[in-house]
Scaffold this motif. Structure first.
Motif, PDB file in Angstrom:
ATOM      1  N   ALA A 248       0.716  -0.996   0.100  1.00 59.36           N
ATOM      2  CA  ALA A 248      -0.236  -0.116   0.124  1.00 59.36           C
ATOM      3  C   ALA A 248       0.852   1.037   0.059  1.00 59.36           C
ATOM      4  CB  ALA A 248      -1.630   0.416   1.410  1.00 59.36           C
ATOM      5  N   SER A 249       2.170   0.925   0.644  1.00 57.45           N
ATOM      6  CA  SER A 249       2.763   2.001   0.514  1.00 57.45           C
ATOM      7  C   SER A 249       3.827   2.589  -0.864  1.00 57.45           C
ATOM      8  CB  SER A 249       3.683   2.237   1.587  1.00 57.45           C
ATOM      9  OG  SER A 249       4.626   1.285   2.121  1.00 57.45           O
ATOM     10  N   PHE A 250       4.165   1.170  -1.239  1.00 63.82           N
ATOM     11  CA  PHE A 250       5.185   0.548  -2.677  1.00 63.82           C
ATOM     12  C   PHE A 250       4.154   1.513  -3.431  1.00 63.82           C
ATOM     13  CE2 PHE A 250       7.700  -1.809  -5.660  1.00 63.82           C
ATOM     14  CZ  PHE A 250       8.536  -1.466  -5.366  1.00 63.82           C
ATOM     15  N   MET A 251       3.190   1.220  -3.496  1.00 62.58           N
ATOM     16  CA  MET A 251       2.217   1.763  -5.630  1.00 62.58           C
ATOM     17  C   MET A 251       2.243   3.255  -5.244  1.00 62.58           C
ATOM     18  SD  MET A 251      -0.914  -0.603  -5.211  1.00 62.58           S
ATOM     19  CE  MET A 251      -1.073  -0.719  -4.057  1.00 62.58           C
ATOM     20  N   PRO A 252       2.350   3.882  -3.722  1.00 56.43           N
ATOM     21  CA  PRO A 252       1.665   5.188  -4.185  1.00 56.43           C
ATOM     22  C   PRO A 252       3.367   5.643  -4.306  1.00 56.43           C
ATOM     23  CG  PRO A 252       1.431   4.684  -1.967  1.00 56.43           C
ATOM     24  CD  PRO A 252       1.279   3.617  -3.088  1.00 56.43           C
ATOM     25  N   TRP A 253       4.767   5.378  -3.740  1.00 56.85           N
ATOM     26  CA  TRP A 253       5.833   5.517  -4.307  1.00 56.85           C
ATOM     27  C   TRP A 253       6.138   5.633  -5.422  1.00 56.85           C
ATOM     28  CZ3 TRP A 253      10.325   3.291  -6.190  1.00 56.85           C
ATOM     29  CH2 TRP A 253      11.546   3.789  -6.055  1.00 56.85           C
ATOM     30  N   LEU A 254       5.907   4.545  -6.341  1.00 62.69           N
ATOM     31  CA  LEU A 254       5.903   4.307  -7.754  1.00 62.69           C
ATOM     32  C   LEU A 254       5.457   5.052  -8.579  1.00 62.69           C
ATOM     33  CD1 LEU A 254       5.502   0.170  -7.939  1.00 62.69           C
ATOM     34  CD2 LEU A 254       7.782   0.934  -8.158  1.00 62.69           C
ATOM     35  N   ASN A 355      10.604   4.510 -18.672  1.00 64.59           N
ATOM     36  CA  ASN A 355      10.550   4.195 -17.647  1.00 64.59           C
ATOM     37  C   ASN A 355       8.755   5.706 -16.746  1.00 64.59           C
ATOM     38  OD1 ASN A 355      13.142   3.833 -17.585  1.00 64.59           O
ATOM     39  ND2 ASN A 355      14.345   5.113 -16.908  1.00 64.59           N
ATOM     40  N   ASN A 356       8.749   5.671 -17.302  1.00 65.75           N
ATOM     41  CA  ASN A 356       7.127   6.214 -16.662  1.00 65.75           C
ATOM     42  C   ASN A 356       6.563   5.230 -17.124  1.00 65.75           C
ATOM     43  OD1 ASN A 356       5.864   9.428 -16.257  1.00 65.75           O
ATOM     44  ND2 ASN A 356       8.198   8.612 -15.924  1.00 65.75           N
ATOM     45  N   ILE A 357       5.821   4.616 -18.289  1.00 65.74           N
ATOM     46  CA  ILE A 357       5.154   3.123 -18.875  1.00 65.74           C
ATOM     47  C   ILE A 357       5.419   1.946 -18.032  1.00 65.74           C
ATOM     48  CG2 ILE A 357       4.330   1.813 -20.569  1.00 65.74           C
ATOM     49  CD1 ILE A 357       5.456   4.725 -22.384  1.00 65.74           C
ATOM     50  N   VAL A 358       6.834   1.583 -17.626  1.00 64.96           N
ATOM     51  CA  VAL A 358       7.433   0.702 -16.462  1.00 64.96           C
ATOM     52  C   VAL A 358       7.114   1.085 -15.135  1.00 64.96           C
ATOM     53  CG1 VAL A 358       9.571  -0.313 -16.071  1.00 64.96           C
ATOM     54  CG2 VAL A 358       8.631  -0.007 -18.360  1.00 64.96           C
ATOM     55  N   LEU A 359       7.043   1.846 -14.608  1.00 63.78           N
ATOM     56  CA  LEU A 359       6.856   2.216 -13.488  1.00 63.78           C
ATOM     57  C   LEU A 359       5.208   2.035 -12.737  1.00 63.78           C
ATOM     58  CD1 LEU A 359       9.044   5.276 -11.924  1.00 63.78           C
ATOM     59  CD2 LEU A 359       9.315   3.169 -11.590  1.00 63.78           C
ATOM     60  N   VAL A 360       4.683   2.654 -14.193  1.00 60.32           N
ATOM     61  CA  VAL A 360       2.686   2.477 -14.431  1.00 60.32           C
ATOM     62  C   VAL A 360       2.622   0.637 -14.400  1.00 60.32           C
ATOM     63  CG1 VAL A 360       0.510   3.137 -14.738  1.00 60.32           C
ATOM     64  CG2 VAL A 360       2.943   5.037 -14.957  1.00 60.32           C
ATOM     65  N   VAL A 361       3.333   0.014 -14.828  1.00 55.38           N
ATOM     66  CA  VAL A 361       2.463  -0.935 -15.509  1.00 55.38           C
ATOM     67  C   VAL A 361       3.262  -1.969 -13.912  1.00 55.38           C
ATOM     68  CG1 VAL A 361       3.899  -3.491 -16.417  1.00 55.38           C
ATOM     69  CG2 VAL A 361       2.913  -1.030 -17.844  1.00 55.38           C
ATOM     70  N   VAL A 362       3.970  -1.950 -13.253  1.00 51.12           N
ATOM     71  CA  VAL A 362       4.600  -1.947 -12.213  1.00 51.12           C
ATOM     72  C   VAL A 362       3.937  -2.132 -11.207  1.00 51.12           C
ATOM     73  CG1 VAL A 362       6.102  -2.534 -10.114  1.00 51.12           C
ATOM     74  CG2 VAL A 362       7.564  -2.601 -12.696  1.00 51.12           C
ATOM     75  N   CYS A 363       2.715  -1.140 -11.060  1.00 46.12           N
ATOM     76  CA  CYS A 363       2.226  -0.147  -9.814  1.00 46.12           C
ATOM     77  C   CYS A 363       0.656  -1.163  -9.806  1.00 46.12           C
ATOM     78  CB  CYS A 363       2.317   1.157  -9.913  1.00 46.12           C
ATOM     79  SG  CYS A 363       1.108   1.851  -8.922  1.00 46.12           S
ATOM     80  N   LEU A 364       0.828  -1.373 -11.722  1.00 46.57           N
ATOM     81  CA  LEU A 364      -0.623  -2.076 -11.297  1.00 46.57           C
ATOM     82  C   LEU A 364      -0.034  -3.654 -11.352  1.00 46.57           C
ATOM     83  CD1 LEU A 364      -1.456  -0.265 -15.230  1.00 46.57           C
ATOM     84  CD2 LEU A 364      -3.057   0.100 -13.101  1.00 46.57           C
ATOM     85  N   MET A 365       0.516  -4.411 -11.483  1.00 47.62           N
ATOM     86  CA  MET A 365      -0.015  -5.705 -10.803  1.00 47.62           C
ATOM     87  C   MET A 365       0.576  -5.750  -9.417  1.00 47.62           C
ATOM     88  SD  MET A 365       4.043  -7.453  -9.596  1.00 47.62           S
ATOM     89  CE  MET A 365       5.076  -6.253 -10.193  1.00 47.62           C
TER      90      MET A 365
END
Length: 664
Positions: A248-254, A355-365
């Motif tokens: 829950a804290s890692f997602m807004p960090w991404l 890199n923005n797209i990758v971070l968003v995809v990781v967050c969605l994962m």
């Protein structure tokens, strides 16, 4: 009387938040400068009364006022005073009051540090933050008041703070994490203000960027502190990861990391405007989602605060209003925004976008792995568990791609870069990274490890690409020392943060692959060899703490035939609650930790003992500290203030021209 004063101050803060939410916004909409000017004093008054409310709760804890239900449930007369202080936010109600206090602090900071911004922008930003304050102060008063009394039957003794929370980590971790969580409300408020005013240009990105970077730095520090706390406190010698509440804290960090980089592009090149606004909305929305997960009772975790579904419904309603309203406004306004410039496929803009797209995809994962089991359970489709195999199988390759483009983006030029230039700049860093990865894998273990080689190669790629960029900036300078001094703080901040990423990668890799552990029965006089160290068990003695008694072992660590250190793990029994807790003993080092924890008593003075060797584990948190330092250094760059002052003067001149045209 003091608790009633705290409740009354909280009610006054709610009233001031409501005025802050309405009056300046109406003034900005109608052009009434007097009403807009109320924003700053209202923000200051709101923070003042929130501070009074928090001070009253602190006083109730320090004076052992068990007539307050929250104090009775989370404190005890035998609790040391420093834990009484941190117990203020050790439960749901107090942590929520800390949340709104920090929100008030951010609101006050924006009011105090926005003298150079146009008055209508300040009014809209503070008004949006006032709306957020109304929601969460209402939540506190209606469902989670920390000042509820147990009169006339107040207990003579409290129930004590959860022993797991009786630690220095509780003093520093939640405030730092909340500073990051709540700090994204400033980026959100600037984005909504830009949408409301129609000024989706580079100026709003320039105004928002320092606040966003500071919030990101605090969130980074909060996550690192949480990982460190779990490492030494939970007694099993790992560093906590992929727990749903940690997610829950890692997602807004991404998303915040993506937002920080997107703001740079919007400010410097005038592109990604709509994307940047969307990231600002999502960063704060995910902070609210984390609040919902922790406080709704849908998760069972050592980190979760509340188990009352009604509280969850309230936060869910706030989440729906915030996301729904902001996305509706975004849909109405952002479609008319156009980029001010273009860029080629080989450019720094492209690397940052990837890199923005990758971070968003990781967050969605991460979001899917966290929320999917909850949805399955809520729909009655059974209980499933999503664990580390899912997260690691997707997270590692995706983040590896991001690291590759991080190095490319560091040396690429804005707008266009020739392929030959990239090859010329990066062939040597690539070669050195390959050699470093292979060499470290051979030297660190008994045999070559492909995973270690690849991970160290990526970390070295980041490090050497940063050095190559510094060299490129100094190569044409006649005086390299003067050239170093001429580089901006934000440039050095980028270097620090990126090197912090590399250091964290090394720490995670080495501790994951080369950790070693032994579980054994040890009686007095027994010993075990562990690499260059020999652990000798001397026995257990009883130890009395302020509110617990413990069996405290002594283990001598021998190296090369001489005593190296003594370690004292404990098995504690807390009197008030009857909890039994393990307190590990750790001998920290720059390249390794020795970790000893006690299990159960096996009779005849023998105990189950767990001995662990954790290589480079501290590099995980060292990397987090470097990233935090980079973020805070970037926010102090004086160019931000100068640029904001110029933008304000330009906006003021434009408004005067518009006013003259209207009069004519």
């Amino acid at each position: 009387m003091i608790p009633e004063l705290g409740e009354y101050s909280l009610i006054l803060a709610l009233c001031l938040s409501a005025l802050l939410a309405v009056v300046p916004l109406v003034g900005a909409t109608t052009g009434n400068r007097l009403w807009m000017s109320y924003a700053r004093p209202l923000a200051r008054a709101q923070f003042l009364f929130l501070g009074v409310s928090m001070a009253c709760l602190v006083q109730a804890f320090l004076s052992d006022d068990f007539s307050v239900a929250y104090v009775a449930g989370n404190s005890n007369t035998a609790l040391p005073y420093y834990y009484k202080f941190s117990a203020v936010w050790g439960g749901h109600e107090g942590s929520l009051l800390l949340w709104v206090l920090i929100l008030g602090g951010w609101t006050w900071a924006v009011a105090a540090k926005s003298e150079d911004l146009p008055l209508d922008i300040v009014a809209r930003v503070l008004s949006v933050m006032g709306m957020i304050g109304v929601g969460f102060i209402l939540f506190t008063l209606l469902t989670s008041s920390p000042f509820e009394r147990l009169l006339p039957n107040a207990p003579a003794e409290g129930g004590d703070l959860n022993p797991l929370l009786q630690d220095f980590g509780l003093i520093v971790h939640p405030p730092m994490l909340y500073m990051g969580y709540v700090g994204f409300s400033v980026a959100f408020a600037f984005a909504i203000a830009a949408l409301l005013s129609g000024r989706l240009d580079a100026a709003w990105a320039r105004w928002s960027r320092p606040w966003t970077v500071v919030a990101w730095a605090f969130l980074t520090l909060g996550i690192a502190l949480g990982s460190w706390w779990a490492y030494y406190e939970l007694g099993w010698g790992g560093w906590w990861f992929w727990d749903p509440v940690e997610n829950a804290s890692f997602m807004p960090w991404l998303i915040g990391t993506a937002l920080v980089h997107s703001l740079i592009v919007t400010e410097k090149r005038g592109v990604f405007k709509s994307w940047t606004v969307l990231l600002a909305i999502f960063a704060f929305s995910l902070s609210l989602l984390g609040t919902f997960l922790v406080r709704s009772g849908v998760l069972t975790s050592v980190h979760a605060f509340a188990t009352d579904p009604e509280r969850g419904y309230f936060v869910l309603a706030l989440l729906g209003i915030s996301i729904g309203g902001s996305l509706l406004l975004y849909a109405l306004r952002a479609g008319h925004v156009k980029s001010e410039s273009s860029f080629s496929l080989l450019s720094r803009e492209t690397m940052l976008l990837i890199n923005n797209i990758v971070l968003v995809v990781v967050c969605l994962m991460v979001l899917l792995g966290t929320v999917y089991p909850l949805l399955m359970d809520a729909l009655g489709l059974g209980k499933i568990s999503v664990g580390p195999p899912y997260f690691n199988s997707l997270f590692i390759p995706l983040m590896s791609v991001m690291i590759v483009f991080l190095g490319l983006g560091t040396v690429a030029r804005w707008k266009h870069t020739r392929a030959g230039q990239l090859v010329e700049k990066l062939w040597l860093p690539a070669l050195l990274s390959l050699v470093t990865g292979v060499a470290v894998s051979f030297l660190a273990g008994e045999s070559f490890n492909v995973a270690v080689a690849l991970a160290v190669m990526l970390a070295a790629w980041v490090f050497f690409s940063q050095l190559r960029d510094i060299y490129a900036k100094l190569r044409s300078k006649s005086n390299p020392v003067a050239g170093l001094r001429a580089l901006s703080r934000s440039y050095w901040a980028m270097q620090l943060a990126h090197i912090g990423v590399a250091v964290t990668i090394v720490g995670i890799t080495m501790v994951s692959v080369y950790s070693d552990a032994r579980d054994l029965r040890m009686a007095p006089g027994d010993s075990i060899g562990f690499g260059p160290y020999t652990f000798v068990y001397d026995g257990v003695r009883e130890h009395k703490g302020p509110n617990y008694v413990s069996d405290k072992a002594q283990i001598r660590v021998m190296k090369d035939g001489t005593e190296y250190t003594r370690m004292h793990p404990e098995k504690r029994f807390y009197n008030a609650r009857g909890n039994i807790m393990t307190e590990a003993a750790i001998d920290p080092g720059f390249t390794r930790d020795l970790y000893v924890a006690m299990g159960e008593s096996l009779g005849d003075d023998a105990w189950a003992i767990r001995v662990q060797y954790k290589p480079y584990v501290r590099w995980i948190w060292l990397g987090g500290l470097l990233m935090t330092a980079g973020g805070l250094l970037a926010a102090t760059d004086p160019r931000y203030r100068k640029q904001a002052r110029r933008e304000a003067q330009r906006a003021k001149a434009q408004s005067e021209i518009n006013a003259e045209g209207t009069t004519a």
